[in-house]
Scaffold this active site. Structure first.
Site, short mmCIF file in Angstrom:
data_model
loop_
_atom_site.label_atom_id
_atom_site.label_comp_id
_atom_site.label_asym_id
_atom_site.label_seq_id
_atom_site.Cartn_x
_atom_site.Cartn_y
_atom_site.Cartn_z
N GLY A 1 0.91 -1.05 -0.42
CA GLY A 1 -0.31 0.03 -0.14
C GLY A 1 0.71 1.23 -0.17
O GLY A 1 0.03 2.36 0.01
N ALA B 1 -0.35 4.52 1.16
CA ALA B 1 -0.02 6.01 2.21
C ALA B 1 0.89 7.16 2.29
O ALA B 1 0.77 7.88 2.33
CB ALA B 1 1.77 4.83 3.10
N ASP C 1 -7.19 -0.43 -0.22
CA ASP C 1 -5.95 0.08 0.54
C ASP C 1 -5.97 1.19 0.93
O ASP C 1 -5.98 1.29 2.94
CB ASP C 1 -4.84 -0.05 -0.49
CG ASP C 1 -4.06 -0.75 -0.75
OD1 ASP C 1 -4.60 -1.76 -0.83
OD2 ASP C 1 -3.37 -0.57 -1.76
O1 PMV Z 1 -2.00 -2.77 -3.79
P1 PMV Z 1 -2.01 -4.25 -3.04
O2 PMV Z 1 -0.77 -4.71 -4.38
O3 PMV Z 1 -2.17 -4.18 -1.34
O4 PMV Z 1 -3.55 -5.33 -4.29
C1 PMV Z 1 -4.83 -4.82 -3.67
C2 PMV Z 1 -5.32 -5.76 -3.26
C3 PMV Z 1 -6.82 -6.50 -4.15
O5 PMV Z 1 -7.27 -7.18 -4.42
C4 PMV Z 1 -6.00 -7.26 -5.52
C5 PMV Z 1 -6.97 -5.21 -5.68
C6 PMV Z 1 -7.71 -4.30 -4.56
O6 PMV Z 1 -8.36 -2.79 -5.02
O7 PMV Z 1 -8.37 -4.52 -4.19
#
Ligand code: PMV
Length: 311
Positions: free
Chosen positions: A103, A107, A148
């Site tokens: 994230g 952040a 995120d």
């Molecule tokens: O940003 P990351 O790599 O933590 O991945 C996000 C998580 C996913 O479920 C793959 C995409 C999303 O938008 O929720």
């Protein structure tokens, strides 16, 4: 001088399936942060400096792209404040590895937007901040679920369902995770796009996988609330197997998961978009060191320990 910061995050359960309306659970990693120092300038000057060793070492994220993203975050904040500009020297100092599922983009954006709001003497409330960081996530990732930005802005464990009110998860019994970096950088957008293609080409096979992941996230929430750490480990490993079926794991991640389990971790899975980035393993005080060594021996380039629910 204004100083703001925002934490990294890890997804414990439900990545990818969350994009399709299934629940997911994510937690902040408070020890790993992006910080912003904003020095109001006397004249209308705007300079943004970035101190983030990891960004410059990373091959998939070009510095120009990064500078643009930072500028854009400031623009989004100014637009929300209805201000033409802010006179300030802004320093961004992030310790969060990029493109690795922690994230970092959310952040950095959260810390920047917070700083601009405070610099203008009009701090954003959390709900607005969350919305603005989500706008930026959309720019970078296409169709983010919003998980995120939510964890990073509220800095609490969350049970997240797309377009549904945010629920925080009380941690009954704190538990420790080792977060191991596979050393492979993998942009979220590509993995998310590939899952979309897989879903569209074979919905009959993919939909049940997504639903099983959702079911695991629901069970995990109950296990967390009941303080049942052992059950949590089993669910993590099952979640990893389903992510393999979605083809978002990688040989490097699988090797780390295997190594953690063989060394005694109660559970292990990739975390985030996959293909590279980080994996997490559930450890206790007795096996933590042994699992850490096994992860490093299996190719992890960095292992971070975090305790979820530590006060
Ligand atoms: O940003 P990351 O790599 O933590 O991945 C996000 C998580 C996913 O479920 C793959 C995409 C999303 O938008 O929720």
């Amino acid at each position: 001088m204004i100083i703001t910061s925002a934490p990294a995050k890890v997804i414990l359960f439900g990545e990818h399936a969350v994009v399709y309306g299934q629940p997911a659970i994510a937690v902040p990693v408070s020890s790993l942060r992006a910080a912003v120092i904003l020095d109001p300038a006397k004249r209308p000057l705007r300079e943004i400096h970035l101190v983030a060793a990891d960004l410059l070492r990373n091959s998939t994220v070009q510095p120009a792209e990064v500078t643009q993203a930072l500028e854009y975050a400031v623009e989004v904040a100014l637009r929300a404040l209805n201000l033409p500009d802010i006179g300030a020297i802004i320093r961004v100092n992030s310790h969060i590895p990029v493109a690795s599922g922690l994230g970092s983009g959310a952040a950095v954006a959260a810390a920047l937007i917070k700083a601009v709001g405070m610099g203008a003497d009009r701090p954003f409330d959390q709900e607005v901040l969350n919305q603005l960081v989500y706008e930026l996530e959309k720019q970078h990732h296409g169709t983010p679920s919003g998980i995120d930005n939510t964890v990073v802005v509220y800095e609490k464990p969350v049970y997240f369902v797309r377009d549904v009110a945010i629920e925080t998860v009380p941690i009954t019994a704190p538990f420790s995770l080792l977060i191991a970096d596979s050393g492979v950088s993998a942009p979220t957008k590509i993995a998310v796009g590939d899952v979309r293609k897989l879903y569209e080409s074979d919905q009959a096979r993919v939909q049940p996988i997504l639903e099983s992941i959702g079911q695991i996230a629901r069970q995990a929430r109950q296990a967390i609330e009941a303080g049942n750490t052992a059950a949590l480990g089993v669910l993590m490993t099952q979640n990893h197997q389903l992510l393999q079926a979605l083809r978002v794991s990688s040989p490097e991640l699988d090797r780390l998961v295997e190594a953690a389990l063989s060394a005694g971790a109660a559970g292990a899975k990739l975390s985030g978009a996959g293909r590279g980035g980080n994996m997490i393993s559930l450890v206790d005080a007795e096996n933590q060191e042994c699992v850490r060594e096994a992860l490093l021996a299996a190719g992890a380039v960095r292992v971070i320990v975090t305790t979820v629910g530590a006060s």
